[in-house]
Design a protein around this motif. Structure first.
Motif, PDB file in Angstrom:
ATOM      1  N   THR A  34     -15.826  12.853  -2.803  1.00 51.52           N
ATOM      2  CA  THR A  34     -15.184  13.003  -1.502  1.00 51.52           C
ATOM      3  C   THR A  34     -14.366  11.754  -1.231  1.00 51.52           C
ATOM      4  N   GLU A  35     -13.464  11.882  -0.310  1.00 52.25           N
ATOM      5  CA  GLU A  35     -12.594  10.761   0.024  1.00 52.25           C
ATOM      6  C   GLU A  35     -12.208  10.851   1.493  1.00 52.25           C
ATOM      7  N   ILE A  36     -12.166   9.712   2.127  1.00 53.97           N
ATOM      8  CA  ILE A  36     -11.643   9.632   3.488  1.00 53.97           C
ATOM      9  C   ILE A  36     -10.386   8.786   3.416  1.00 53.97           C
ATOM     10  N   THR A  37      -9.276   9.394   3.791  1.00 55.80           N
ATOM     11  CA  THR A  37      -8.032   8.638   3.770  1.00 55.80           C
ATOM     12  C   THR A  37      -8.059   7.590   4.871  1.00 55.80           C
ATOM     13  N   VAL A  38      -7.250   6.567   4.697  1.00 55.17           N
ATOM     14  CA  VAL A  38      -7.203   5.475   5.662  1.00 55.17           C
ATOM     15  C   VAL A  38      -5.789   5.377   6.226  1.00 55.17           C
ATOM     16  N   ALA A  39      -5.702   5.338   7.538  1.00 52.69           N
ATOM     17  CA  ALA A  39      -4.426   5.112   8.211  1.00 52.69           C
ATOM     18  C   ALA A  39      -4.365   3.648   8.621  1.00 52.69           C
ATOM     19  N   GLU A  40      -3.257   3.013   8.303  1.00 54.06           N
ATOM     20  CA  GLU A  40      -3.103   1.612   8.687  1.00 54.06           C
ATOM     21  C   GLU A  40      -2.221   1.543   9.931  1.00 54.06           C
ATOM     22  N   ASN A  49      -0.786 -11.088  12.250  1.00 51.30           N
ATOM     23  CA  ASN A  49       0.013 -10.213  11.393  1.00 51.30           C
ATOM     24  C   ASN A  49      -0.909  -9.477  10.424  1.00 51.30           C
ATOM     25  N   VAL A  50      -1.795  -8.639  10.990  1.00 48.26           N
ATOM     26  CA  VAL A  50      -2.813  -7.930  10.228  1.00 48.26           C
ATOM     27  C   VAL A  50      -2.848  -6.477  10.691  1.00 48.26           C
ATOM     28  N   VAL A  51      -3.034  -5.567   9.732  1.00 44.81           N
ATOM     29  CA  VAL A  51      -3.154  -4.154  10.102  1.00 44.81           C
ATOM     30  C   VAL A  51      -4.617  -3.823  10.369  1.00 44.81           C
ATOM     31  N   THR A  52      -4.811  -2.844  11.216  1.00 45.09           N
ATOM     32  CA  THR A  52      -6.137  -2.297  11.469  1.00 45.09           C
ATOM     33  C   THR A  52      -6.254  -1.015  10.665  1.00 45.09           C
ATOM     34  N   LYS A  53      -7.366  -0.851   9.976  1.00 44.85           N
ATOM     35  CA  LYS A  53      -7.578   0.355   9.183  1.00 44.85           C
ATOM     36  C   LYS A  53      -8.429   1.328   9.985  1.00 44.85           C
ATOM     37  N   ILE A  54      -7.940   2.562  10.068  1.00 45.75           N
ATOM     38  CA  ILE A  54      -8.589   3.604  10.852  1.00 45.75           C
ATOM     39  C   ILE A  54      -8.954   4.757   9.916  1.00 45.75           C
ATOM     40  N   PRO A  55     -10.212   5.234   9.961  1.00 46.73           N
ATOM     41  CA  PRO A  55     -10.568   6.383   9.121  1.00 46.73           C
ATOM     42  C   PRO A  55      -9.710   7.586   9.477  1.00 46.73           C
ATOM     43  N   GLY A  56      -9.241   8.270   8.432  1.00 47.97           N
ATOM     44  CA  GLY A  56      -8.378   9.431   8.638  1.00 47.97           C
ATOM     45  C   GLY A  56      -9.061  10.722   8.214  1.00 47.97           C
ATOM     46  N   MET A  57      -8.329  11.533   7.494  1.00 48.62           N
ATOM     47  CA  MET A  57      -8.799  12.853   7.091  1.00 48.62           C
ATOM     48  C   MET A  57      -9.816  12.761   5.955  1.00 48.62           C
ATOM     49  N   PHE A  58     -10.771  13.660   5.971  1.00 47.95           N
ATOM     50  CA  PHE A  58     -11.793  13.797   4.940  1.00 47.95           C
ATOM     51  C   PHE A  58     -11.324  14.866   3.965  1.00 47.95           C
ATOM     52  N   LYS A  59     -11.459  14.597   2.668  1.00 49.41           N
ATOM     53  CA  LYS A  59     -11.128  15.635   1.703  1.00 49.41           C
ATOM     54  C   LYS A  59     -12.094  15.577   0.532  1.00 49.41           C
ATOM     55  N   VAL A  60     -12.239  16.722  -0.123  1.00 49.49           N
ATOM     56  CA  VAL A  60     -13.102  16.851  -1.284  1.00 49.49           C
ATOM     57  C   VAL A  60     -12.199  16.925  -2.514  1.00 49.49           C
ATOM     58  N   THR A  61     -12.547  16.167  -3.550  1.00 48.23           N
ATOM     59  CA  THR A  61     -11.727  16.171  -4.754  1.00 48.23           C
ATOM     60  C   THR A  61     -11.922  17.469  -5.533  1.00 48.23           C
ATOM     61  N   ASP A  62     -10.959  17.775  -6.379  1.00 45.15           N
ATOM     62  CA  ASP A  62     -11.064  18.958  -7.224  1.00 45.15           C
ATOM     63  C   ASP A  62     -12.137  18.739  -8.287  1.00 45.15           C
ATOM     64  N   ILE A  63     -12.786  19.813  -8.670  1.00 45.12           N
ATOM     65  CA  ILE A  63     -13.885  19.791  -9.627  1.00 45.12           C
ATOM     66  C   ILE A  63     -13.432  20.530 -10.883  1.00 45.12           C
ATOM     67  N   THR A  64     -13.711  19.955 -12.056  1.00 44.03           N
ATOM     68  CA  THR A  64     -13.378  20.609 -13.316  1.00 44.03           C
ATOM     69  C   THR A  64     -14.669  20.995 -14.034  1.00 44.03           C
ATOM     70  N   LEU A  65     -14.736  22.257 -14.437  1.00 47.86           N
ATOM     71  CA  LEU A  65     -15.876  22.788 -15.180  1.00 47.86           C
ATOM     72  C   LEU A  65     -15.411  23.161 -16.580  1.00 47.86           C
ATOM     73  N   LYS A  66     -16.228  22.837 -17.583  1.00 50.51           N
ATOM     74  CA  LYS A  66     -15.912  23.204 -18.964  1.00 50.51           C
ATOM     75  C   LYS A  66     -17.058  24.022 -19.532  1.00 50.51           C
ATOM     76  N   ARG A  67     -16.686  25.042 -20.303  1.00 49.41           N
ATOM     77  CA  ARG A  67     -17.701  25.876 -20.954  1.00 49.41           C
ATOM     78  C   ARG A  67     -17.121  26.506 -22.207  1.00 49.41           C
ATOM     79  N   GLY A  68     -18.023  26.924 -23.076  1.00 45.77           N
ATOM     80  CA  GLY A  68     -17.606  27.700 -24.230  1.00 45.77           C
ATOM     81  C   GLY A  68     -17.225  29.096 -23.780  1.00 45.77           C
ATOM     82  N   ILE A  69     -16.191  29.637 -24.392  1.00 50.30           N
ATOM     83  CA  ILE A  69     -15.703  30.963 -23.995  1.00 50.30           C
ATOM     84  C   ILE A  69     -16.750  32.030 -24.333  1.00 50.30           C
ATOM     85  N   ILE A  70     -16.969  32.898 -23.362  1.00 52.22           N
ATOM     86  CA  ILE A  70     -17.842  34.055 -23.567  1.00 52.22           C
ATOM     87  C   ILE A  70     -17.022  35.296 -23.225  1.00 52.22           C
TER      88      ILE A  70
END
Length: 151
Positions: A34-40, A49-70
């Motif tokens: 999972t990942e939470i994007t950060v808005a500066e 002269n500093v940015v404030t980091k604010i939690p942004g949108m939550f997202k789930v990464t793509d999942i890769t599955l591997k298997r032998g062909i049936i």
């Protein structure tokens, strides 16, 4: 306090699709995360002269599955449902369960909610291969992920 000091092995797991259409054992699962994007943001009147980091949108990464062909067309049916505009039929819940070394006890689960297939990669075929297994890859894009510690 955990009663175990050594990490679990990564070789003992199951993958279960909610509707039971996908069959066959998967040999690899990658991309669980999972990942939470950060808005500066920096206020224009801020003296520093500093940015404030604010939690942004939550997202789930793509999942890769591997298997032998049936001999199953269930993977292709997921793509056909999407192609035909049946998005609700194509979305599935997928549960990935890590088992202990005996294979009898579940220790952790990742439940991927509203998954749909985004990519299929067929096997590399070669006439000179001796005992290589024909492998296929399926990439899923989940809408949400739930984590459950079982043990």
């Amino acid at each position: 306090m955990p009663d175990r000091n050594s990490p679990y092995n990564a070789f003992n797991f199951t993958v279960a699709f909610g509707n039971g259409d996908i069959e066959g054992g998967f040999s690899e699962v990658s991309g669980l995360g999972t990942e939470i994007t950060v808005a500066e943001y920096r206020n224009g009147s801020d003296k520093r002269n500093v940015v404030t980091k604010i939690p942004g949108m939550f997202k789930v990464t793509d999942i890769t599955l591997k298997r032998g062909i049936i001999n199953s067309d269930a993977v292709f049916q997921m793509f056909k449902d999407l192609q035909d505009g049946k998005v609700d039929d194509a979305k599935q819940t997928v549960t990935i369960t890590l088992m202990d070394e005996t294979g009898a006890n579940a220790v952790q689960k990742w439940v991927l909610i509203d998954c749909f297939a985004t990519k299929y990669t067929g096997p590399s075929l070669s006439a000179k291969g001796g005992g290589d297994v024909a492998m296929e890859e399926l990439t899923l894009s989940p809408g949400d992920i739930q984590y459950e510690q079982v043990a």
